[in-house]
Design a protein around this motif. Sequence first.
Motif, mmCIF file in Angstrom:
data_model
loop_
_atom_site.group_PDB
_atom_site.id
_atom_site.type_symbol
_atom_site.label_atom_id
_atom_site.label_comp_id
_atom_site.label_asym_id
_atom_site.label_seq_id
_atom_site.Cartn_x
_atom_site.Cartn_y
_atom_site.Cartn_z
ATOM 1 N N GLU A 50 0.836 -1.206 0.000
ATOM 2 C CA GLU A 50 0.000 0.000 0.000
ATOM 3 C C GLU A 50 0.872 1.258 0.000
ATOM 4 N N LYS A 51 1.926 1.278 0.816
ATOM 5 C CA LYS A 51 2.838 2.424 0.859
ATOM 6 C C LYS A 51 3.548 2.612 -0.479
ATOM 7 N N ILE A 52 3.975 1.511 -1.076
ATOM 8 C CA ILE A 52 4.684 1.567 -2.357
ATOM 9 C C ILE A 52 3.737 2.053 -3.449
ATOM 10 N N SER A 53 2.525 1.511 -3.497
ATOM 11 C CA SER A 53 1.576 1.918 -4.540
ATOM 12 C C SER A 53 1.210 3.393 -4.392
ATOM 13 N N ALA A 54 1.050 3.860 -3.157
ATOM 14 C CA ALA A 54 0.746 5.276 -2.935
ATOM 15 C C ALA A 54 1.916 6.148 -3.391
ATOM 16 N N SER A 55 3.138 5.704 -3.139
ATOM 17 C CA SER A 55 4.322 6.454 -3.559
ATOM 18 C C SER A 55 4.451 6.508 -5.076
ATOM 19 N N LEU A 56 3.938 5.484 -5.744
ATOM 20 C CA LEU A 56 3.977 5.422 -7.205
ATOM 21 C C LEU A 56 2.735 6.057 -7.843
ATOM 22 N N ASN A 57 1.783 6.475 -7.007
ATOM 23 C CA ASN A 57 0.503 7.002 -7.484
ATOM 24 C C ASN A 57 -0.230 5.990 -8.365
ATOM 25 N N VAL A 58 -0.179 4.735 -7.943
ATOM 26 C CA VAL A 58 -0.851 3.641 -8.636
ATOM 27 C C VAL A 58 -1.793 2.994 -7.621
ATOM 28 N N SER A 59 -3.047 2.833 -8.003
ATOM 29 C CA SER A 59 -3.998 2.237 -7.069
ATOM 30 C C SER A 59 -3.660 0.770 -6.825
ATOM 31 N N LEU A 60 -4.051 0.286 -5.666
ATOM 32 C CA LEU A 60 -3.855 -1.134 -5.363
ATOM 33 C C LEU A 60 -4.591 -2.007 -6.363
ATOM 34 N N SER A 61 -5.784 -1.583 -6.771
ATOM 35 C CA SER A 61 -6.534 -2.383 -7.736
ATOM 36 C C SER A 61 -5.790 -2.489 -9.057
ATOM 37 N N LYS A 62 -5.136 -1.418 -9.489
ATOM 38 C CA LYS A 62 -4.353 -1.447 -10.730
ATOM 39 C C LYS A 62 -3.136 -2.357 -10.564
ATOM 40 N N LEU A 63 -2.494 -2.281 -9.427
ATOM 41 C CA LEU A 63 -1.305 -3.085 -9.162
ATOM 42 C C LEU A 63 -1.632 -4.579 -9.119
ATOM 43 N N PHE A 64 -2.806 -4.920 -8.598
ATOM 44 C CA PHE A 64 -3.196 -6.325 -8.451
ATOM 45 C C PHE A 64 -4.088 -6.823 -9.594
ATOM 46 N N GLU A 65 -4.369 -5.971 -10.568
ATOM 47 C CA GLU A 65 -5.258 -6.317 -11.669
ATOM 48 C C GLU A 65 -4.833 -7.604 -12.365
ATOM 49 N N LYS A 66 -5.765 -8.534 -12.473
ATOM 50 C CA LYS A 66 -5.590 -9.827 -13.143
ATOM 51 C C LYS A 66 -4.462 -10.676 -12.558
ATOM 52 N N LEU A 67 -4.011 -10.359 -11.389
ATOM 53 C CA LEU A 67 -2.934 -11.104 -10.741
ATOM 54 C C LEU A 67 -3.447 -12.469 -10.310
ATOM 55 N N GLY A 68 -2.788 -13.527 -10.765
ATOM 56 C CA GLY A 68 -3.176 -14.880 -10.408
ATOM 57 C C GLY A 68 -4.408 -15.378 -11.118
#
Length: 112
Positions: free
Chosen positions: A53-71
């Motif tokens: 969550e901290k990393i995604s916020a620092s990258l200005n990328v939502s968690l949903s975008k980061l985890f999209e279609k993962l697995g």
Amino acid sequence: MSDIAKVLGKRIRNYRTEQGLSQEKLAELSGCHPTYIGQIERGEKNATIESIEKISASLNVSLSKLFEKLGAQDGEVSNIPLECYEFLSAKTKKEQEQIYRILLEIDKYKRD
């Protein structure tokens, strides 16, 4: 480490490099150690959701975008579109554009 950790790490690396950030700068922005950022990007560490969550916020990328279609391919024999998505998502924006142009040329050539 799991495939999910490796794919997530590649995505984080892609977003970081796309924004011109070093691992050290991302670590500073997210409050994580630079070594930890490197381990996450290489898929060597299972990061906590709080760290992600901290990393995604620092990258200005939502968690949903980061985890999209993962697995999403669990249990599937082969899912070519998903494999293409994962391949492209690990590339920089410039590389994605180049690959797309190549695909358009191949498709155009095929129709001629």
